[in-house]
Design a protein around this motif. Structure first.
Motif, mmCIF file in Angstrom:
data_model
loop_
_atom_site.group_PDB
_atom_site.id
_atom_site.type_symbol
_atom_site.label_atom_id
_atom_site.label_comp_id
_atom_site.label_asym_id
_atom_site.label_seq_id
_atom_site.Cartn_x
_atom_site.Cartn_y
_atom_site.Cartn_z
ATOM 1 N N ILE A 30 6.906 -3.913 -0.366
ATOM 2 C CA ILE A 30 7.101 -2.949 -1.448
ATOM 3 C C ILE A 30 6.791 -1.527 -1.007
ATOM 4 N N ARG A 31 6.002 -1.367 0.040
ATOM 5 C CA ARG A 31 5.643 -0.044 0.536
ATOM 6 C C ARG A 31 6.525 0.418 1.698
ATOM 7 N N ARG A 91 8.933 9.062 6.008
ATOM 8 C CA ARG A 91 8.873 8.946 4.555
ATOM 9 C C ARG A 91 7.685 8.056 4.180
ATOM 10 N N GLU A 92 6.888 8.511 3.223
ATOM 11 C CA GLU A 92 5.622 7.866 2.887
ATOM 12 C C GLU A 92 5.673 7.256 1.496
ATOM 13 N N PHE A 93 5.184 6.038 1.385
ATOM 14 C CA PHE A 93 5.113 5.363 0.091
ATOM 15 C C PHE A 93 4.118 6.074 -0.814
ATOM 16 N N VAL A 94 4.509 6.213 -2.090
ATOM 17 C CA VAL A 94 3.624 6.815 -3.082
ATOM 18 C C VAL A 94 3.250 5.795 -4.156
ATOM 19 N N ALA A 142 -0.209 4.079 -3.370
ATOM 20 C CA ALA A 142 -0.855 4.437 -2.119
ATOM 21 C C ALA A 142 -2.289 4.850 -2.415
ATOM 22 N N ASP A 143 -3.179 4.585 -1.486
ATOM 23 C CA ASP A 143 -4.584 4.928 -1.700
ATOM 24 C C ASP A 143 -4.761 6.421 -1.953
ATOM 25 N N SER A 144 -3.923 7.230 -1.340
ATOM 26 C CA SER A 144 -4.075 8.686 -1.437
ATOM 27 C C SER A 144 -3.779 9.227 -2.829
ATOM 28 N N GLY A 184 -5.470 6.729 -8.919
ATOM 29 C CA GLY A 184 -6.357 7.433 -9.830
ATOM 30 C C GLY A 184 -5.852 8.798 -10.256
ATOM 31 N N ARG A 185 -4.844 9.317 -9.557
ATOM 32 C CA ARG A 185 -4.276 10.632 -9.902
ATOM 33 C C ARG A 185 -2.833 10.513 -10.395
ATOM 34 N N PHE A 186 -2.084 9.575 -9.820
ATOM 35 C CA PHE A 186 -0.673 9.403 -10.173
ATOM 36 C C PHE A 186 -0.504 8.134 -11.000
#
Length: 124
Positions: free
Chosen positions: A105-106, A43-46, A59-61, A64-66
């Motif tokens: 937090i992540r 499971r990946e932090f968003v 998350a860096d990924s 700027g978009r979310f």
């Protein structure tokens, strides 16, 4: 209990808004996070938000978009996802906890309360 909703099928570059509603509890004083998971992966932090102060973390990924935001009156946290990419395809989960320190937090295992997940599929 947390209820995640808003997932669906969207084309590359499209947008979706996920909602995480709390029933029988309030988000006041909580940290609320969004995580995502694909088959066979961790499971990946968003993103996360400190509900009272409004501080947000990404998350860096997805930066700027979310955008993660909270609505006190509706006791709901939103995740607005813009410019979606195929790699954003996953089951998205919201989670909440009252005692997460910044360094954790992540980390998904630090959250005690989880919603059921909502599928987001980004296709070409």
């Amino acid at each position: 209990q947390l209820q995640a909703s808003g997932g669906g099928l969207v084309q590359i570059g499209g947008s979706l808004r996920l909602s995480c509603a709390a029933s029988g509890r309030t988000f006041s004083g909580q940290t609320v996070g969004w995580f995502r998971q694909t088959p066979g992966k961790e499971r990946e932090f968003v993103a996360a938000i400190r509900f009272n102060g409004g501080h947000t973390y990404y998350a860096d990924s997805v930066k700027g978009r979310f955008t993660i935001s909270g609505n006190n009156a509706k006791n709901t946290v939103y995740l607005l996802m813009n410019n979606l990419r195929p790699e954003d395809t996953a089951v998205y989960y919201c989670a909440a906890d009252s005692s997460i320190i910044l360094s954790s937090i992540r980390v998904s295992s630090m959250y005690d309360n989880w919603g059921q997940g909502t599928q987001v599929t980004v296709s070409s």
